[in-house]
Design an enzyme around this catalytic site. Structure first.
Site, PDB file in Angstrom:
ATOM      1  CB  SER A 163      -0.940  -0.035   1.207  1.00  0.00           C
ATOM      2  OG  SER A 163      -1.929   0.958   1.122  1.00  0.00           O
ATOM      3  CG  ASP A 335      -5.916  -3.559  -4.056  1.00  0.00           C
ATOM      4  OD1 ASP A 335      -6.739  -2.653  -3.833  1.00  0.00           O
ATOM      5  OD2 ASP A 335      -4.730  -3.507  -3.707  1.00  0.00           O
ATOM      6  CG  HIS A 368      -5.410  -2.167  -0.374  1.00  0.00           C
ATOM      7  ND1 HIS A 368      -4.406  -2.145  -1.314  1.00  0.00           N
ATOM      8  CD2 HIS A 368      -4.997  -1.348   0.628  1.00  0.00           C
ATOM      9  CE1 HIS A 368      -3.440  -1.349  -0.897  1.00  0.00           C
ATOM     10  NE2 HIS A 368      -3.769  -0.859   0.278  1.00  0.00           N
TER      11      HIS A 368
END
Lengths: 389, 389
Positions: A163, A335, A368
């Site tokens: 991320s 994601d 995610h």
């Protein structure tokens, strides 16, 4: 190995890092990407393993939005809940502390020991709040470089993160190619999509619309808890996927044991009923409020939005051509914040300019958040990557 | 044709329905799905075309969350911006006003002329606000039935709607199969996903967290404008798609002409920069605030969440077995609020219990909003559906 324990660390909350040996390193100033010198800068960090005499067996782990330096917990190394990449770090694990010196620092702008908006501005004696400068992923990386040099690291064997941590890993590879052996960019792309920026901005607006935010000038413990909780509710949706939320919650009503004592951010009674997914999000919102500073949320999420690996270079290709590290890009099938197709595309672009980039995809429904959940798949991918020369 | 013009209509805002011949029909009370009698109930409506002597050439158009009875504008029939399904309605168009009597009413709970939370409770002399009962899609449909009977309709040739309007169309087909010839369910499913409920609840929390909401007891024009604007920002993301936002906004900065005078809901200055997508969302948020009541938003969005076509029946199959209408289900490839796969699945379930259900998919990048944009594809699909016996 040079480790300087400067002072006992005051972190924004203590529940996250109990029993943790956290260090800090402070340096005078940092030139910022958007201009100006900022300082002093303190980075809080933790390390596991031992740096070798050559100073070249270090691994830097970079954390995501609400993370901290506590990537690993030596007391409870098998509990994924007490440290964010716990199962990946330790002797014999992908980030092998019997061979490597593993470092994780709280990012610049954070609220878990490093200098951020909640820190006291020595020039005024008050928290920076919104006088904190707009910072970027590159600024975070520049600060980390100062830290690893201070620790005696001559070359990082690896930088790895997911991320916003993945953005940092990518930025390390582009900014300091000569200092990084291998790079793992997980669930991160060259730049956020318009949709992701949009979600991010809605989150910030909920914080800034809370009257307790007071233009950022709230006293510790009196911040915009409602706005931050709603922001977290939204963020949690974007960290998951339609698929995983359907499996986990569907249209179920909450188990009374789980909803007991859980209130919505607005505290207004349920309209007709409460769905389990709502109860879960209320819980997550309230939970973040206890451990995170709202102004930090604004600055770090903005750094995520602003990130564009090509910034300051004539083109994306020119930026990517700088990469000399062996790079592993990891996408997540489900994601939608950092779509797998975009991660794959970036890996292809790196290869197109002659870089050594591999791409693998986590086959996960978890969205995610898979980079904080799919331990087996991540372990397999990282061990395979480690074995490569 | 019986049309009773009861009184000049006071709508929440007037800019939406200027030059509109809007009627109202009021009846004493309505039994609600969740219990109790509610009334009096006024529905605001518009009609186009003429009802035949048999009373069987009527088409009911059902609107979405922030819609109104103004589906068509006879003065400006070619402008899609002045009426929400304008290009589909008129002589020779899919909803052919030269052959059919087309009706559209503002839904129960709305704020464009029908009874909703902003209406005056005759028992107290004050707006219902949060004393308005929790209403459901079925309640909206029951109210519409009263209206169409009042208008002299014996059988509806068709009911058609998208999104929450599609839920109403489906509910018509299940609740009153004997009264409906054909049904068009566009961008709607048997029940919302957990993810969609989650987004919806975040939107409501932003409204209820605004101190100007005052537990719903705000004076007209003094409502939670900030919270409602943020809710709309989020909703607009869910109505579009990653694909279309990328095409339209990417990471562009706003055209200065477009950002001039546009402020974020919190009115706090931009953090570093403003992206075009943010500017667009600010504009959309501010725009809804001028025309929509926050409490209506809460009640209608909740009705959307609560909708489950199987409620009150032993099973989904039992509910769907009631359908005798010829049904067209329309999914949208890029819709993530009402995923196309779920619309298709519902059509298959109807067929599996012997119903006459067709499925087509709009090949559109525009997400959920495609049902308000893809005029050519919708026209083609509807004309084909009309031609079938």
């Amino acid at each position: 190995m040079v480790v300087q324990l400067e002072r006992p660390v005051e972190v924004y909350t203590t529940n996250l890092v109990s029993d943790t040996m956290m260090y800090t390193y402070t340096f005078d100033s940092l030139p910022l990407q958007r201009g100006g010198l900022f300082g002093p800068v303190t980075l809080a960090y933790e390390t596991w393993g031992t740096l070798n005499a050559e100073g070249d067996n270090a691994i830097l782990i970079t954390h995501a939005l609400t993370g901290s330096s506590h990537a690993h917990d030596v007391e409870r190394p098998d509990d994924p809940k007490v440290a964010w990449w716990n199962p990946l770090i330790g002797p014999g694990r992908p980030f092998d502390t019997s061979r490597y010196f593993v470092i994780c620092s709280n990012i610049l702008g954070g609220c878990a020991g490093s200098t951020g908006p909640a820190s006291i501005d020595p020039h005024t004696g008050r928290p920076y709040a919104m006088d904190f400068p707009v910072i970027t992923i590159r600024d975070m990386v520049h600060a980390q470089r100062r830290l690893v040099e201070h620790l005696g690291v001559r070359k990082l064997a690896m930088v790895a993160g997911g991320s916003i941590g993945g953005q940092q890993a990518l930025e390390w590879a582009v900014t300091y190619p000569e200092l990084v052996g291998k790079v793992v960019v997980m669930a991160a792309t060259a730049a956020l999509t318009a949709q992701a920026v949009a979600f991010s901005e809605v989150e910030r607006q909920t914080i800034m619309a809370d009257p307790r935010w007071q233009n950022g000038n709230y006293a510790p413990g009196e911040g915009p808890t409602t706005g931050l909780a709603i922001a977290r509710m939204l963020a949690m949706i974007t960290y998951q996927s339609e698929e995983t939320m359907e499996m986990r919650f569907g249209r179920n009503l909450p188990d009374p044991c789980r909803s007991d004592g859980v209130s919505s951010p607005s505290h207004y009674p349920d309209l007709g009923t409460r769905f389990d997914v709502e109860n879960y999000l209320y819980y997550q919102g309230a939970s973040l409020v206890r451990r995170f500073d709202a102004n930090s949320y604004l600055y770090i999420s903005r750094a995520m939005d602003l990130y564009d690996v090509s910034e300051g270079y004539p083109s994306l290709e020119a930026a990517l051509r700088r990469l000399t590290s062996k790079t592993l890009f990891v996408g997540i099938r489900s994601d939608f914040l950092f779509p797998a197709a975009h991660v794959r595309w970036l890996a292809e672009r790196v290869r197109a300019v002659g870089g050594d980039a591999q791409y693998i995809e986590l086959d996960s429904p978890h969205g995610h958040d898979a980079f904080l959940k799919e331990w087996d798949q991540m372990t397999a991918a990282l061990i395979d990557f480690n074995r490569q020369p």
